[in-house]
Design an enzyme around this catalytic site. Sequence first.
Site, short mmCIF file in Angstrom:
data_model
loop_
_atom_site.label_atom_id
_atom_site.label_comp_id
_atom_site.label_asym_id
_atom_site.label_seq_id
_atom_site.Cartn_x
_atom_site.Cartn_y
_atom_site.Cartn_z
N SER A 75 16.35 10.13 1.43
CA SER A 75 16.21 9.92 0.08
C SER A 75 17.48 10.27 -0.62
O SER A 75 18.49 9.12 -0.51
CB SER A 75 15.12 10.93 -0.43
OG SER A 75 14.67 10.64 -1.49
N HIS A 130 12.64 4.82 0.55
CA HIS A 130 11.25 4.59 0.43
C HIS A 130 10.81 3.10 -0.09
O HIS A 130 9.92 3.02 -0.94
CB HIS A 130 10.88 5.74 -0.79
CG HIS A 130 11.33 6.92 -0.67
ND1 HIS A 130 10.87 7.71 0.45
CD2 HIS A 130 12.15 7.75 -1.54
CE1 HIS A 130 11.63 8.96 0.26
NE2 HIS A 130 12.60 9.12 -0.69
#
Length: 245
Positions: free
Chosen positions: A131, A166
Site C-alpha cells: 500500500s 489495491h
Amino acid sequence: MSQDSRTERRLALLGGGFSTDDDGLLDDWVLGQVRAARPRVCFVPTASGDAPGYAEQFLAAFRPRGGEPSVLPLFRRELDDDALRAFLLSQDVVYVGGGNTANLLAVWRVHGVDRLLREAYDRGTLLCGISAGANCWADGSHTDSFGPLRHLSDGLGLLTGSVCPHYDSEPGRRASYRAAVADGALPDGWAVEDGVGALFTDGVLTDAVSRAPRARLYRVESDGEGGATERGLPCRPLGISRSGT
C-alpha cells in the site's frame, strides 16, 4: 563506500503480506530474495503513525521465520543520526507498512530516512512494502492520503513512473488511476492487485508472482489521445518454480 558495479538494486511492490494474508506466501517470497541465512528484516510502520499493534503483528509473523526482525519507530525515535544510518545500512530487507503515503514521505524527510533508504538501496538492501509502502518508491502514486482518491506527484523516485495499490479491491481505484495516467497527472506506471508481488531489479521488472489465482499486475500507460491502456502481465503462482517443477 561507493556502490559496487555488480550490486543489484532491488525493490518489491506487495499486494499483501503478514498484515492481510494468513498463508505467508508473499512474505516467504520476499525472504527468498535474500541470500543471508538469518536475514535482517526491518519493518518501518511510519505510514500508520507507528501503530503498536502493526509492529507487533510484524514481529509475530517474522520471528518464527528464522531471521532477525526489527522495527524502526520514528515518532518516538531513539537512535541518533549515526546509529540510524548504521542500523538501516545493516538490513537485508526494509519492509514498509501501509497507511498514509504523504505523511510517510514528510516524516522520512524530516529524519533523513529518505536519503538513508536511497543509500541502502544502492548498497543492495531489498526495499519492499504494501500500500503506502509500495507507493513511496515511485515518482508518484495513487493514494487516499488526503481523503478522496487522488494522484500524488511525489515519492522517492527509486522506481520510474507511478504506482497504484489495491487496484482490484477498493472501489474507484481502477478508474481514478487510469484517469490520472490518461491526463498526465501521473506518469505511466504499475497497478498492483491484492495478492501480487512485483520485483524490480535496477528499475526493470524481473519477477511477478501471485498468491491468488486471478490476481494480476498491470502496466498502465497513456495512449497519447486522452485515454489510458492497461496490460495485464503474467504472474508466476507462488509455490511453483520458474521451470514448473
